[in-house]
Scaffold this motif. Structure first.
Motif, short mmCIF file in Angstrom:
data_model
loop_
_atom_site.label_atom_id
_atom_site.label_comp_id
_atom_site.label_asym_id
_atom_site.label_seq_id
_atom_site.Cartn_x
_atom_site.Cartn_y
_atom_site.Cartn_z
N PHE A 64 20.34 -3.95 -35.55
CA PHE A 64 20.83 -4.93 -36.52
C PHE A 64 21.85 -5.83 -35.86
CE2 PHE A 64 23.34 -1.11 -36.61
CZ PHE A 64 24.63 -1.58 -36.54
N SER A 65 22.28 -6.86 -36.58
CA SER A 65 23.36 -7.70 -36.08
C SER A 65 24.37 -7.93 -37.19
CB SER A 65 22.83 -9.04 -35.56
OG SER A 65 22.26 -9.78 -36.60
N ASN A 66 25.63 -8.06 -36.78
CA ASN A 66 26.75 -8.35 -37.67
C ASN A 66 27.68 -9.30 -36.95
OD1 ASN A 66 26.36 -6.82 -40.03
ND2 ASN A 66 27.10 -4.97 -39.04
N ASN A 67 27.98 -10.41 -37.57
CA ASN A 67 28.96 -11.34 -37.00
C ASN A 67 28.69 -11.64 -35.53
OD1 ASN A 67 30.29 -11.36 -39.49
ND2 ASN A 67 31.48 -9.56 -38.92
N ASN A 68 27.44 -11.94 -35.21
CA ASN A 68 27.02 -12.28 -33.84
C ASN A 68 27.17 -11.13 -32.84
OD1 ASN A 68 26.30 -14.92 -34.58
ND2 ASN A 68 28.44 -15.55 -34.43
N LYS A 69 27.23 -9.92 -33.32
CA LYS A 69 27.27 -8.74 -32.45
C LYS A 69 26.07 -7.88 -32.82
CE LYS A 69 32.23 -8.76 -31.95
NZ LYS A 69 32.35 -9.25 -30.60
N CYS A 70 25.49 -7.23 -31.82
CA CYS A 70 24.32 -6.37 -32.04
C CYS A 70 24.75 -4.92 -32.17
CB CYS A 70 23.33 -6.49 -30.88
SG CYS A 70 22.38 -8.00 -30.93
N GLY A 71 23.93 -4.16 -32.88
CA GLY A 71 24.19 -2.74 -33.02
C GLY A 71 22.92 -1.98 -33.23
N VAL A 72 23.02 -0.67 -33.09
CA VAL A 72 21.91 0.23 -33.37
C VAL A 72 22.51 1.49 -33.98
CG1 VAL A 72 21.92 1.23 -31.02
CG2 VAL A 72 19.86 1.39 -32.42
N ALA A 73 21.81 2.05 -34.96
CA ALA A 73 22.27 3.29 -35.60
C ALA A 73 21.05 4.17 -35.86
CB ALA A 73 22.99 2.97 -36.90
N GLY A 85 28.52 -3.85 -30.61
CA GLY A 85 29.49 -4.67 -29.90
C GLY A 85 28.85 -5.86 -29.21
N ASP A 86 29.47 -6.26 -28.10
CA ASP A 86 29.02 -7.43 -27.34
C ASP A 86 27.90 -7.06 -26.38
OD1 ASP A 86 30.99 -9.14 -28.46
OD2 ASP A 86 32.48 -8.29 -27.12
N LEU A 87 26.80 -6.60 -26.94
CA LEU A 87 25.66 -6.18 -26.12
C LEU A 87 24.41 -6.89 -26.62
CD1 LEU A 87 26.27 -2.33 -26.23
CD2 LEU A 87 26.64 -3.82 -24.27
N PRO A 88 23.60 -7.41 -25.72
CA PRO A 88 22.32 -7.99 -26.16
C PRO A 88 21.35 -6.87 -26.57
CG PRO A 88 22.53 -8.16 -23.78
CD PRO A 88 23.82 -7.59 -24.30
N GLU A 89 20.37 -7.23 -27.37
CA GLU A 89 19.42 -6.25 -27.89
C GLU A 89 18.72 -5.48 -26.78
OE1 GLU A 89 15.38 -6.32 -30.53
OE2 GLU A 89 17.00 -7.67 -31.14
N GLU A 93 18.36 -1.37 -26.27
CA GLU A 93 17.10 -0.67 -26.07
C GLU A 93 17.14 0.18 -24.80
OE1 GLU A 93 14.13 -3.74 -26.19
OE2 GLU A 93 14.39 -4.04 -28.36
N ARG A 94 17.73 -0.34 -23.73
CA ARG A 94 17.85 0.45 -22.49
C ARG A 94 18.75 1.66 -22.72
NH1 ARG A 94 19.76 -2.61 -17.55
NH2 ARG A 94 21.37 -3.05 -19.03
N MET A 95 19.83 1.50 -23.48
CA MET A 95 20.72 2.62 -23.76
C MET A 95 19.99 3.69 -24.56
SD MET A 95 24.17 0.50 -24.68
CE MET A 95 25.50 1.66 -24.36
N ILE A 96 19.21 3.26 -25.55
CA ILE A 96 18.44 4.21 -26.36
C ILE A 96 17.49 5.00 -25.46
CG2 ILE A 96 16.64 4.40 -28.12
CD1 ILE A 96 17.94 1.88 -29.43
N HIS A 97 16.73 4.30 -24.62
CA HIS A 97 15.76 4.99 -23.76
C HIS A 97 16.45 5.92 -22.77
CE1 HIS A 97 11.97 3.43 -25.10
NE2 HIS A 97 12.54 2.25 -25.25
#
Length: 104
Positions: A64-73, A85-89, A93-97
């Motif tokens: 998702f995104s909030n206030n121009n910041k990306c997140g995953v939950a 935070g200040d991370l591109p999508e 995805e790389r962090m998840i994998h």
């Protein structure tokens, strides 16, 4: 790069949160909550943007995104995890994998 890691204990959960700053001064947080009961809910997205389900490791993650910041939950049993935070999508995805990579 900086990092600030803390653990807090509540009556219904233990929360571990790390806030990190990259070499380029971008910041992001990783929060892990371990609940004592399955009666928990989290809210991460504040805007009307579309949430993208993302499958990895047999678990649905929600980008998702909030206030121009990306997140995953996501949740796995009584564990709830959020990275934002200040991370591109594609970094999310790389962090998840990386969580589900098998040890060599």
């Amino acid at each position: 790069p900086k990092e600030d890691i803390r653990m807090d204990e509540y009556s219904d959960r233990i929360r571990i949160q790390g806030v990190y700053e990259t070499a380029t001064k971008e910041s992001f947080s990783i929060r892990i909550c371990s609940y004592t009961t399955s009666d928990f809910t989290g809210q991460y997205q504040k805007g009307a943007e579309e949430v993208q389900p993302y499958m990895a490791g047999g678990i649905t993650h929600y980008i998702f995104s909030n206030n121009n910041k990306c997140g995953v939950a996501w949740t796995n049993g009584l564990i709830e995890v959020a990275i934002q935070g200040d991370l591109p999508e594609n970094d999310l995805e790389r962090m998840i994998h990386s969580i589900y990579e098998k040890e060599r």
